[in-house]
Write a protein that holds these residues in place. Structure first.
Motif, PDB file in Angstrom:
ATOM      1  N   ARG A 110       0.857  -1.196   0.000  1.00 56.98           N
ATOM      2  CA  ARG A 110       0.000   0.000   0.000  1.00 56.98           C
ATOM      3  C   ARG A 110       0.882   1.230   0.000  1.00 56.98           C
ATOM      4  O   ARG A 110       1.718   1.420   0.880  1.00 56.98           O
ATOM      5  CB  ARG A 110      -0.916   0.024   1.224  1.00 56.98           C
ATOM      6  CG  ARG A 110      -1.546   1.395   1.442  1.00 56.98           C
ATOM      7  CD  ARG A 110      -2.732   1.390   2.362  1.00 56.98           C
ATOM      8  NE  ARG A 110      -3.898   0.806   1.713  1.00 56.98           N
ATOM      9  CZ  ARG A 110      -5.149   0.954   2.163  1.00 56.98           C
ATOM     10  NH1 ARG A 110      -5.383   1.645   3.264  1.00 56.98           N
ATOM     11  NH2 ARG A 110      -6.153   0.405   1.521  1.00 56.98           N
ATOM     12  N   PHE A 112       0.184   5.299  -0.834  1.00 51.74           N
ATOM     13  CA  PHE A 112      -0.691   6.409  -1.250  1.00 51.74           C
ATOM     14  C   PHE A 112       0.096   7.463  -2.038  1.00 51.74           C
ATOM     15  O   PHE A 112       1.318   7.553  -1.900  1.00 51.74           O
ATOM     16  CB  PHE A 112      -1.302   7.094  -0.015  1.00 51.74           C
ATOM     17  CG  PHE A 112      -2.422   6.326   0.656  1.00 51.74           C
ATOM     18  CD1 PHE A 112      -2.908   5.139   0.138  1.00 51.74           C
ATOM     19  CD2 PHE A 112      -3.003   6.817   1.823  1.00 51.74           C
ATOM     20  CE1 PHE A 112      -3.942   4.454   0.759  1.00 51.74           C
ATOM     21  CE2 PHE A 112      -4.034   6.136   2.456  1.00 51.74           C
ATOM     22  CZ  PHE A 112      -4.503   4.953   1.929  1.00 51.74           C
ATOM     23  N   GLU A 142      -3.668  -0.743  -2.632  1.00 57.96           N
ATOM     24  CA  GLU A 142      -3.989   0.649  -2.977  1.00 57.96           C
ATOM     25  C   GLU A 142      -2.694   1.381  -3.245  1.00 57.96           C
ATOM     26  O   GLU A 142      -1.884   1.621  -2.363  1.00 57.96           O
ATOM     27  CB  GLU A 142      -4.819   1.413  -1.941  1.00 57.96           C
ATOM     28  CG  GLU A 142      -5.194   2.824  -2.471  1.00 57.96           C
ATOM     29  CD  GLU A 142      -6.171   3.619  -1.620  1.00 57.96           C
ATOM     30  OE1 GLU A 142      -6.803   3.060  -0.710  1.00 57.96           O
ATOM     31  OE2 GLU A 142      -6.288   4.835  -1.867  1.00 57.96           O
ATOM     32  N   HIS A 147      -7.050   1.199  -6.647  1.00 56.53           N
ATOM     33  CA  HIS A 147      -7.305   0.321  -5.498  1.00 56.53           C
ATOM     34  C   HIS A 147      -8.056  -0.919  -6.003  1.00 56.53           C
ATOM     35  O   HIS A 147      -9.242  -1.091  -5.755  1.00 56.53           O
ATOM     36  CB  HIS A 147      -8.111   1.088  -4.447  1.00 56.53           C
ATOM     37  CG  HIS A 147      -8.157   0.437  -3.098  1.00 56.53           C
ATOM     38  ND1 HIS A 147      -7.543  -0.766  -2.814  1.00 56.53           N
ATOM     39  CD2 HIS A 147      -8.746   0.841  -1.936  1.00 56.53           C
ATOM     40  CE1 HIS A 147      -7.767  -1.074  -1.538  1.00 56.53           C
ATOM     41  NE2 HIS A 147      -8.485  -0.113  -0.990  1.00 56.53           N
ATOM     42  N   HIS A 176     -15.468  16.369   1.784  1.00 56.81           N
ATOM     43  CA  HIS A 176     -14.562  15.813   2.793  1.00 56.81           C
ATOM     44  C   HIS A 176     -13.746  16.959   3.340  1.00 56.81           C
ATOM     45  O   HIS A 176     -13.615  17.997   2.681  1.00 56.81           O
ATOM     46  CB  HIS A 176     -13.659  14.745   2.150  1.00 56.81           C
ATOM     47  CG  HIS A 176     -13.074  13.773   3.130  1.00 56.81           C
ATOM     48  ND1 HIS A 176     -11.987  14.059   3.911  1.00 56.81           N
ATOM     49  CD2 HIS A 176     -13.445  12.512   3.454  1.00 56.81           C
ATOM     50  CE1 HIS A 176     -11.713  13.004   4.681  1.00 56.81           C
ATOM     51  NE2 HIS A 176     -12.581  12.047   4.422  1.00 56.81           N
ATOM     52  N   LEU A 180      -8.143  13.884  -0.545  1.00 59.58           N
ATOM     53  CA  LEU A 180      -8.016  12.429  -0.671  1.00 59.58           C
ATOM     54  C   LEU A 180      -7.570  12.051  -2.083  1.00 59.58           C
ATOM     55  O   LEU A 180      -7.785  12.793  -3.043  1.00 59.58           O
ATOM     56  CB  LEU A 180      -9.353  11.753  -0.358  1.00 59.58           C
ATOM     57  CG  LEU A 180      -9.887  11.905   1.063  1.00 59.58           C
ATOM     58  CD1 LEU A 180     -11.121  11.028   1.252  1.00 59.58           C
ATOM     59  CD2 LEU A 180      -8.848  11.568   2.113  1.00 59.58           C
ATOM     60  N   PRO A 181      -6.971  10.876  -2.208  1.00 58.79           N
ATOM     61  CA  PRO A 181      -6.519  10.395  -3.518  1.00 58.79           C
ATOM     62  C   PRO A 181      -7.687  10.162  -4.494  1.00 58.79           C
ATOM     63  O   PRO A 181      -8.837  10.039  -4.078  1.00 58.79           O
ATOM     64  CB  PRO A 181      -5.865   9.048  -3.191  1.00 58.79           C
ATOM     65  CG  PRO A 181      -5.614   9.046  -1.725  1.00 58.79           C
ATOM     66  CD  PRO A 181      -6.641   9.932  -1.113  1.00 58.79           C
ATOM     67  N   VAL A 184      -9.478   5.372  -5.451  1.00 60.88           N
ATOM     68  CA  VAL A 184     -10.705   4.578  -5.349  1.00 60.88           C
ATOM     69  C   VAL A 184     -11.661   4.883  -6.516  1.00 60.88           C
ATOM     70  O   VAL A 184     -12.106   3.956  -7.196  1.00 60.88           O
ATOM     71  CB  VAL A 184     -11.377   4.742  -3.966  1.00 60.88           C
ATOM     72  CG1 VAL A 184     -12.761   4.119  -3.948  1.00 60.88           C
ATOM     73  CG2 VAL A 184     -10.493   4.127  -2.877  1.00 60.88           C
ATOM     74  N   LYS A 236     -18.124   8.857  -2.792  1.00 59.75           N
ATOM     75  CA  LYS A 236     -16.681   8.942  -2.496  1.00 59.75           C
ATOM     76  C   LYS A 236     -16.184  10.356  -2.725  1.00 59.75           C
ATOM     77  O   LYS A 236     -16.523  10.968  -3.718  1.00 59.75           O
ATOM     78  CB  LYS A 236     -15.897   7.974  -3.405  1.00 59.75           C
ATOM     79  CG  LYS A 236     -14.390   7.927  -3.146  1.00 59.75           C
ATOM     80  CD  LYS A 236     -14.039   7.223  -1.851  1.00 59.75           C
ATOM     81  CE  LYS A 236     -12.544   7.198  -1.572  1.00 59.75           C
ATOM     82  NZ  LYS A 236     -12.111   8.408  -0.833  1.00 59.75           N
ATOM     83  N   CYS A 272     -16.291   2.771   0.131  1.00 59.41           N
ATOM     84  CA  CYS A 272     -15.181   1.853   0.431  1.00 59.41           C
ATOM     85  C   CYS A 272     -14.832   1.823   1.909  1.00 59.41           C
ATOM     86  O   CYS A 272     -14.225   0.863   2.375  1.00 59.41           O
ATOM     87  CB  CYS A 272     -13.963   2.236  -0.394  1.00 59.41           C
ATOM     88  SG  CYS A 272     -13.365   3.904  -0.043  1.00 59.41           S
ATOM     89  N   LEU A 273     -15.203   2.875   2.642  1.00 56.78           N
ATOM     90  CA  LEU A 273     -14.828   3.082   4.046  1.00 56.78           C
ATOM     91  C   LEU A 273     -13.310   3.298   4.152  1.00 56.78           C
ATOM     92  O   LEU A 273     -12.586   2.725   3.363  1.00 56.78           O
ATOM     93  CB  LEU A 273     -15.283   1.927   4.948  1.00 56.78           C
ATOM     94  CG  LEU A 273     -16.778   1.584   4.925  1.00 56.78           C
ATOM     95  CD1 LEU A 273     -17.065   0.428   5.896  1.00 56.78           C
ATOM     96  CD2 LEU A 273     -17.649   2.797   5.244  1.00 56.78           C
ATOM     97  N   PRO A 274     -12.804   4.062   5.086  1.00 54.10           N
ATOM     98  CA  PRO A 274     -13.526   4.740   6.160  1.00 54.10           C
ATOM     99  C   PRO A 274     -14.350   5.929   5.648  1.00 54.10           C
ATOM    100  O   PRO A 274     -13.916   6.619   4.731  1.00 54.10           O
ATOM    101  CB  PRO A 274     -12.404   5.239   7.068  1.00 54.10           C
ATOM    102  CG  PRO A 274     -11.240   5.465   6.156  1.00 54.10           C
ATOM    103  CD  PRO A 274     -11.348   4.398   5.103  1.00 54.10           C
TER     104      PRO A 274
HETATM  105  C1  AN0 Z   1      -8.294   6.683   1.503  1.00 50.87           C
HETATM  106  C2  AN0 Z   1      -8.607   7.090   0.070  1.00 50.87           C
HETATM  107  O1  AN0 Z   1      -9.541   7.848  -0.148  1.00 50.87           O
HETATM  108  O2  AN0 Z   1      -7.904   6.662  -0.839  1.00 50.87           O
HETATM  109  C3  AN0 Z   1      -8.413   5.209   1.646  1.00 50.87           C
HETATM  110  C4  AN0 Z   1      -9.675   4.592   1.183  1.00 50.87           C
HETATM  111  C5  AN0 Z   1      -9.663   3.128   1.167  1.00 50.87           C
HETATM  112  N1  AN0 Z   1      -9.223   7.311   2.407  1.00 50.87           N
HETATM  113  C6  AN0 Z   1      -8.851   8.105   3.389  1.00 50.87           C
HETATM  114  O3  AN0 Z   1      -7.694   8.425   3.532  1.00 50.87           O
HETATM  115  C7  AN0 Z   1      -9.919   8.611   4.308  1.00 50.87           C
END
Ligand code: AN0
Ligand code: CP
Length: 316
Positions: A110, A112, A142, A147, A176, A180-181, A184, A236, A272-274
């Motif tokens: 993983r 990011f 991811e 992902h 948000h 964020l990336p 997803v 998302k 996808c959570l969180p």
């Molecule tokens: C990450 C994202 O949006 O890529 C991980 C998601 C699985 N989310 C956060 O950092 C909240």
């Protein structure tokens, strides 16, 4: 399947989906396939679901698992070529990755994006170092731009819940507080289109995804219009691709709530959570009967198990 880093690594997508569905029915049919094989799970960023579900999947196949939280427990890695390493990075990723390859049979990583340098992120620097130096099959947990384990679990969830052959699937941007990336949503779009699903992507202007991932989807800037008659809504947040990593406007009225849900065809709601409650999705949706988020997270086990099983079968 040598590696699993995107849908392009999957030789037969319908077959992989069927395999995941079958594994869900009979998860303990291959408990010795992975005997004496080691899976390394390398995390350069936090994780709950990916970490636990992939570990569980490996155990169901009889594998040993080593989890390494690089961000907390290991040396800081240099990724640049040709630098004099007199800064804060103790080890070059080239050595670290090659060493990890000595201890494992399959490796997951993983990593990011930094969300500062678009070219560097979309070049997938860290993932490519793994692909180049690890010497064993690589599973993305991811990466900077995708992902795929999440997307396969999403495909499984839609296959389970769909009531019509070709449901209307809407991927909608939501607000948000952090940048964020795009991984997803990029991946979700790529997988849904590869599976020949009907996909609409709704986002405010300025939040366009790279068209490398979205070709074939309907793009809509009016969220309410996009949601009309939707069978699935995938909510998302993502930061801007164009103005890379920026969160210029938070568009609070894009939060997905009961009123938005009423526009749909009683859609199942996915994430996808969180998820940040009442920022991205309202309580009444997450606590209500239309939420599919727990089932979706549960399916991460069977997605990971289908991928690991396919790789192990290829090693026999
Ligand atoms: C990450 C994202 O949006 O890529 C991980 C998601 C699985 N989310 C956060 O950092 C909240
Ligand atoms: N959806 C997902 O990948 O969750 P984690 O970041 O908790 O692994």
């Amino acid at each position: 399947m040598k590696n699993f880093t995107s849908v392009h690594d999957v030789p037969d997508l319908p077959k992989l989906l069927q395999k995941a569905l079958e594994i869900k029915k009979y998860p303990l049919q291959n408990t010795t396939l992975g005997t004496h094989k080691t899976l390394g799970l390398i995390f350069l960023n936090p994780s709950l679901r990916t970490r636990m579900s992939t570990q569980k999947a490996a155990y169901n196949l009889g594998m040993n698992v080593i989890v390494m939280n690089m961000d907390k427990d290991s040396w800081a890695l240099e990724t640049r070529e040709g630098v004099i390493m007199d800064g804060d990075k103790a080890e070059h990723a080239k050595e670290a990755v090659a060493v990890m390859g000595e201890y494992c049979d399959i490796i997951g990583v993983r990593s990011f994006p930094g969300l500062k340098d678009k070219e560097a992120d979309y070049r997938e620097e860290m993932l490519n170092i793994f692909l180049k130096y690890v010497g064993i099959p690589v599973v993305s947990l991811e990466s900077a731009t995708r992902h795929p384990l999440q997307s396969l679990a999403d495909l499984v969830t839609i296959a389970e819940l769909k009531k019509v052959e070709k449901p209307k699937i809407v991927l909608t941007w939501a607000p948000h507080i952090k940048a964020l990336p795009q991984a997803v949503p990029n991946s979700f779009a790529e997988w849904m289109l590869a599976a020949d699903h009907d996909l609409t992507i709704a986002h405010p202007e300025g939040y366009e995804l790279s068209d490398e991932f979205t070709k074939g989807a309907t793009i809509e800037h009016d969220q309410s219009k996009a949601l009309e008659d939707a069978d699935f809504v995938y909510v998302k947040n993502w930061s801007s691709f164009k103005d890379y990593g920026a969160v210029s406007n938070r568009f609070p009225d894009w939060t997905f709530d009961h009123k938005k849900h009423q526009l749909t065809a009683e859609a199942k709601v996915m994430h996808c959570l969180p998820v940040r409650r009442n920022v991205v999705i309202a309580d009444e949706i997450l606590d209500g009967q239309h939420s599919a988020v727990i089932q979706q997270a549960g399916n991460r086990v069977f997605a990971a198990q289908a991928v690991l099983q396919t790789m192990l079968e290829g090693m026999e």
